[in-house]
Design a protein around this motif. Structure first.
Motif, PDB file in Angstrom:
ATOM      1  N   ASP A   1       1.017  -1.019   0.106  1.00 50.07           N
ATOM      2  CA  ASP A   1      -0.003   0.059  -0.086  1.00 50.07           C
ATOM      3  C   ASP A   1       0.917   1.265  -0.087  1.00 50.07           C
ATOM      4  OD1 ASP A   1      -2.611  -1.299   0.099  1.00 50.07           O
ATOM      5  OD2 ASP A   1      -2.207  -1.638   2.063  1.00 50.07           O
ATOM      6  N   ILE A   2       1.970   1.146  -0.672  1.00 48.71           N
ATOM      7  CA  ILE A   2       2.993   2.371  -0.752  1.00 48.71           C
ATOM      8  C   ILE A   2       2.722   2.867  -2.125  1.00 48.71           C
ATOM      9  CG2 ILE A   2       5.399   2.967  -0.654  1.00 48.71           C
ATOM     10  CD1 ILE A   2       5.822   0.742   1.074  1.00 48.71           C
ATOM     11  N   ASP A   3       2.693   4.194  -2.257  1.00 46.95           N
ATOM     12  CA  ASP A   3       2.848   4.819  -3.521  1.00 46.95           C
ATOM     13  C   ASP A   3       4.004   5.461  -3.673  1.00 46.95           C
ATOM     14  OD1 ASP A   3       2.375   6.656  -5.666  1.00 46.95           O
ATOM     15  OD2 ASP A   3       0.971   7.799  -4.847  1.00 46.95           O
ATOM     16  N   PRO A   4       4.754   4.696  -4.497  1.00 46.04           N
ATOM     17  CA  PRO A   4       6.143   5.049  -4.871  1.00 46.04           C
ATOM     18  C   PRO A   4       6.548   6.450  -5.233  1.00 46.04           C
ATOM     19  CG  PRO A   4       5.596   3.259  -5.908  1.00 46.04           C
ATOM     20  CD  PRO A   4       4.365   3.678  -5.556  1.00 46.04           C
ATOM     21  N   THR A   5       5.670   7.080  -5.507  1.00 45.30           N
ATOM     22  CA  THR A   5       5.913   8.662  -5.901  1.00 45.30           C
ATOM     23  C   THR A   5       5.830   9.711  -4.669  1.00 45.30           C
ATOM     24  OG1 THR A   5       3.374   9.242  -6.405  1.00 45.30           O
ATOM     25  CG2 THR A   5       4.676   8.401  -8.010  1.00 45.30           C
TER      26      THR A   5
ATOM     27  N   GLY B   1       7.626   9.706  -1.974  1.00 42.94           N
ATOM     28  CA  GLY B   1       8.906   9.440  -1.328  1.00 42.94           C
ATOM     29  C   GLY B   1      10.097   9.505  -2.409  1.00 42.94           C
ATOM     30  N   PRO B   2      11.277   8.713  -2.059  1.00 35.70           N
ATOM     31  CA  PRO B   2      12.226   8.848  -2.801  1.00 35.70           C
ATOM     32  C   PRO B   2      12.140   8.132  -4.039  1.00 35.70           C
ATOM     33  CG  PRO B   2      12.750   7.474  -0.900  1.00 35.70           C
ATOM     34  CD  PRO B   2      11.353   8.087  -0.613  1.00 35.70           C
ATOM     35  N   ASP B   3      12.929   8.451  -4.995  1.00 34.22           N
ATOM     36  CA  ASP B   3      12.920   7.449  -6.398  1.00 34.22           C
ATOM     37  C   ASP B   3      13.149   6.241  -6.072  1.00 34.22           C
ATOM     38  OD1 ASP B   3      13.395   6.473  -8.829  1.00 34.22           O
ATOM     39  OD2 ASP B   3      14.466   8.200  -9.657  1.00 34.22           O
ATOM     40  N   PRO B   4      12.448   5.234  -6.470  1.00 37.63           N
ATOM     41  CA  PRO B   4      12.898   3.714  -6.270  1.00 37.63           C
ATOM     42  C   PRO B   4      14.111   3.408  -6.744  1.00 37.63           C
ATOM     43  CG  PRO B   4      10.669   4.092  -6.825  1.00 37.63           C
ATOM     44  CD  PRO B   4      11.320   5.221  -7.066  1.00 37.63           C
ATOM     45  N   VAL B   5      14.535   4.094  -7.832  1.00 38.60           N
ATOM     46  CA  VAL B   5      16.046   3.699  -8.183  1.00 38.60           C
ATOM     47  C   VAL B   5      17.079   3.855  -7.217  1.00 38.60           C
ATOM     48  CG1 VAL B   5      17.770   4.290  -9.916  1.00 38.60           C
ATOM     49  CG2 VAL B   5      15.498   4.147 -10.812  1.00 38.60           C
ATOM     50  N   GLU B   6      17.054   5.203  -6.421  1.00 37.91           N
ATOM     51  CA  GLU B   6      17.847   5.347  -5.513  1.00 37.91           C
ATOM     52  C   GLU B   6      17.726   4.404  -4.237  1.00 37.91           C
ATOM     53  OE1 GLU B   6      19.893   8.016  -5.293  1.00 37.91           O
ATOM     54  OE2 GLU B   6      19.248   9.405  -6.591  1.00 37.91           O
ATOM     55  N   VAL B   7      16.436   3.962  -3.902  1.00 40.16           N
ATOM     56  CA  VAL B   7      16.248   2.846  -3.104  1.00 40.16           C
ATOM     57  C   VAL B   7      17.074   1.753  -3.307  1.00 40.16           C
ATOM     58  CG1 VAL B   7      14.491   1.573  -1.999  1.00 40.16           C
ATOM     59  CG2 VAL B   7      13.892   4.032  -2.275  1.00 40.16           C
ATOM     60  N   VAL B   8      16.916   1.258  -4.567  1.00 40.61           N
ATOM     61  CA  VAL B   8      17.578   0.017  -5.023  1.00 40.61           C
ATOM     62  C   VAL B   8      18.987   0.249  -4.775  1.00 40.61           C
ATOM     63  CG1 VAL B   8      18.367  -1.299  -7.174  1.00 40.61           C
ATOM     64  CG2 VAL B   8      15.818  -0.533  -6.720  1.00 40.61           C
ATOM     65  N   LEU B   9      19.912   1.323  -5.179  1.00 39.69           N
ATOM     66  CA  LEU B   9      20.919   1.513  -4.937  1.00 39.69           C
ATOM     67  C   LEU B   9      21.547   1.365  -3.234  1.00 39.69           C
ATOM     68  CD1 LEU B   9      21.798   4.306  -7.427  1.00 39.69           C
ATOM     69  CD2 LEU B   9      22.610   2.176  -7.647  1.00 39.69           C
ATOM     70  N   ALA B  10      20.839   1.790  -2.282  1.00 39.15           N
ATOM     71  CA  ALA B  10      20.764   1.792  -1.079  1.00 39.15           C
ATOM     72  C   ALA B  10      20.672   0.753  -0.503  1.00 39.15           C
ATOM     73  CB  ALA B  10      20.003   3.089  -0.359  1.00 39.15           C
ATOM     74  N   GLN B  11      19.591  -0.154  -0.977  1.00 39.43           N
ATOM     75  CA  GLN B  11      19.157  -1.333  -0.245  1.00 39.43           C
ATOM     76  C   GLN B  11      19.658  -2.625  -0.780  1.00 39.43           C
ATOM     77  OE1 GLN B  11      18.229  -0.955   2.602  1.00 39.43           O
ATOM     78  NE2 GLN B  11      16.227  -0.240   2.852  1.00 39.43           N
TER      79      GLN B  11
ATOM     80  N   ARG C   1      10.331   0.585   3.625  1.00 36.47           N
ATOM     81  CA  ARG C   1       8.909   1.064   3.992  1.00 36.47           C
ATOM     82  C   ARG C   1       8.698   2.494   4.532  1.00 36.47           C
ATOM     83  NH1 ARG C   1       3.726  -2.881   5.995  1.00 36.47           N
ATOM     84  NH2 ARG C   1       2.043  -1.003   5.983  1.00 36.47           N
ATOM     85  N   PHE C   2       9.593   2.690   5.649  1.00 40.25           N
ATOM     86  CA  PHE C   2       9.876   3.960   6.553  1.00 40.25           C
ATOM     87  C   PHE C   2      10.197   4.871   5.731  1.00 40.25           C
ATOM     88  CE2 PHE C   2      14.288   2.686   6.300  1.00 40.25           C
ATOM     89  CZ  PHE C   2      14.915   3.930   6.407  1.00 40.25           C
ATOM     90  N   PHE C   3      10.873   4.800   4.375  1.00 41.95           N
ATOM     91  CA  PHE C   3      11.146   6.037   3.469  1.00 41.95           C
ATOM     92  C   PHE C   3       9.797   6.797   3.193  1.00 41.95           C
ATOM     93  CE2 PHE C   3      15.118   3.604   2.514  1.00 41.95           C
ATOM     94  CZ  PHE C   3      16.031   4.462   3.148  1.00 41.95           C
ATOM     95  N   TYR C   4       8.691   5.780   2.948  1.00 38.24           N
ATOM     96  CA  TYR C   4       7.503   6.181   2.331  1.00 38.24           C
ATOM     97  C   TYR C   4       6.283   6.339   3.108  1.00 38.24           C
ATOM     98  CZ  TYR C   4       9.792   4.923  -1.960  1.00 38.24           C
ATOM     99  OH  TYR C   4      10.780   4.707  -2.893  1.00 38.24           O
ATOM    100  N   MET C   5       5.948   5.678   4.518  1.00 30.45           N
ATOM    101  CA  MET C   5       5.251   5.664   5.237  1.00 30.45           C
ATOM    102  C   MET C   5       5.789   5.718   6.574  1.00 30.45           C
ATOM    103  SD  MET C   5       3.010   2.664   3.735  1.00 30.45           S
ATOM    104  CE  MET C   5       1.538   2.971   4.812  1.00 30.45           C
TER     105      MET C   5
END
Length: 468
Positions: free
Chosen positions: A330-334, A336-346, A361-365
């Motif tokens: 139930d997260i809207d990827p828009t 919060g951070p760009d998911p590409v950046e999240v991939v690089l971080a995680q 999840r905590f990045f968005y909610m």
């Protein structure tokens, strides 16, 4: 030679691992030779075939990227054609109507079993010319009584059967519906299939199909029978080993490329190479290099491969799949951070996309509560001055980038006479709810300034509430 292969699943369930590997091998063979890959839905089992299963197969093929050049063709749309060929075989004497009742056939089988003979139809209706009142006949193929049928299998080498071992196969039931071995022959003939790559559970069907093709004057395709896949216990791979459907692996956070790479190595090899791009699979694949023996499914190896692909694939491609998993939370990827950046971080600490989505999840909610152990250790009265000073300095950051954020952490630790970890960990628990996250500068950068300050305020309130 024009190379034409086909994948022909029955829509009585999901696309499972064994079927996906067969589809992959057939797809690779067609692609390597510049040929055509056909998808055929063998849905003549009207009682068990479902629209849901058809959709599951199509969805699985799409997710894996095994695009087909022709089809999907449905056997239930071809009954008129099967009837034409059936009449042709009857007229030419290659088939006949059998009026034996179920009771007669049961008696025949019982006698053969009692005499320790192989149960088989004895051809008693082969020469019948008159119908039998009250009995709806089946139609049987008139198999040769002598000689042998043989082929050079792409995987197993020379295989031969004596025709005396093959009885007169039923090719149409008493209600007129065609049977599997007959429809397959007509389809392969009409679709000009040149190479049939399928599971070795079909080896016993092949001589029957070859004889029908010969009766129709058709050119025979090349056959390759792939050994089965076993579970870790040595039994045939099944639901109890977790092999429910290909889409289950999507749901569990695997990348399609990782699953394809794993499947291609289940029974095929190219030297000692383990990692293959799709282009490399196509370049190196040869059906004659498929192993003769069964392969064992190893979930740990698949997980290792998936982590490799998360680490080394184009981050934008991984983010494309991550968005779907974020949506399931139930997260809207828009927001919060760009998911590409999240991939690089995680990606370094994530073995699956499910893990990556959950830990991001905590990045968005906002989280519901803190991890108890992390909060007990890091959100204490002694951390209040640290968090208050961090909040003051972070509120003044004008360029919210990793370098200035890292500098805030370092200078705060120096000014308070603390180690960097004594500053970073309370902040990490405050903003992430747990003691585990990407490096602190990356975490703050992805979280954004407003969320970061709001989370620090919440942590300070949490500490105050514990005091009260």
């Amino acid at each position: 030679m024009t190379h034409r292969t086909r994948f022909a699943p029955s829509p009585t369930g999901h696309l499972h691992i064994g079927g996906a590997r067969t589809a992959l091998f057939s797809w690779l063979y067609a692609r390597k030779h510049g040929g055509t890959f056909i998808l055929r839905i063998e849905d003549t089992d009207l009682e068990r075939s479902t629209v849901e299963s058809v959709n599951a197969i199509l969805e699985g093929m799409t997710w894996l990227g095994l695009e087909y050049d022709e089809g999907p063709f449905y056997q239930t749309h071809r009954f008129d054609r099967y009837g034409e060929v059936m009449e042709q075989l009857l007229e030419q004497g290659h088939a006949y109507r059998c009026y034996c009742t179920k009771e007669e056939l049961d008696e025949l089988r019982a006698g053969q079993m009692e005499r320790k003979e192989k149960p088989r139809y004895d051809g008693r209706c082969r020469h019948r010319t008159e119908p039998r009142p009250g009995v709806s006949p089946v139609i049987r193929f008139r198999n040769a009584a002598e000689g042998e049928v043989a082929w050079d299998d792409l995987v197993r080498g020379r295989i031969a059967f004596r025709n005396s071992e093959l009885d007169d196969l039923i090719i149409a039931r008493s209600d007129g519906t065609p049977t599997y071995n007959f429809t397959v022959v007509v389809d392969d003939l009409d679709m000009k299939v040149s190479h049939v790559i399928r599971g070795d559970d079909h080896v016993n069907n092949t001589p029957r199909q070859i004889n029908i093709l010969k009766a129709l004057g058709a050119e025979l395709p090349h056959y390759g029978h792939v050994p089965m896949i076993l579970g870790a216990d040595g039994a045939r791979l099944s639901k109890r080993h977790g092999a429910v459907s290909v889409m289950q692996y999507r749901d569990e956070g695997y990348l399609p490329e990782a699953l394809l790479n794993y499947l291609v190595r289940l029974g095929w090899s190219y030297g000692d190479q383990e990692i293959f791009s799709i282009d490399e699979m196509i370049e190196y694949f040869e059906a004659t290099d498929i192993n003769h023996s069964a392969s064992t499914f190893n979930p740990d190896k698949l997980l290792w491969l998936n982590h490799h692909y998360l680490m080394h694939s184009d981050p934008a491609h991984v983010a494309h799949h991550l968005r779907w998993h974020l949506g399931r939370l139930d997260i809207d990827p828009t927001d919060g951070p760009d998911p590409v950046e999240v991939v690089l971080a995680q990606r370094e600490r994530s073995k699956t996309l499910v893990e990556m989505a959950q830990s991001s999840r905590f990045f968005y909610m906002d989280f519901d509560d803190y991890d108890p152990k992390s909060a007990q250790k890091n959100l204490t009265a002694s951390s209040v001055p640290v968090l208050e000073e961090l909040r003051r300095r972070l509120a003044g950051v004008e360029t919210w980038e990793k370098e200035p954020l890292h500098a805030v952490l370092v200078f705060t630790a120096e000014d308070l006479g603390l180690k960097l970890g004594q500053v970073a960990q309370p902040l990490r628990v405050a903003v992430a709810g747990t003691a585990v996250s990407p490096p602190m500068d990356v975490t703050l950068y992805l979280l954004g300034q407003l969320r970061t300050l709001s989370r620090i305020d919440r942590a300070l309130q949490h500490i105050q509430a514990k005091k009260d």
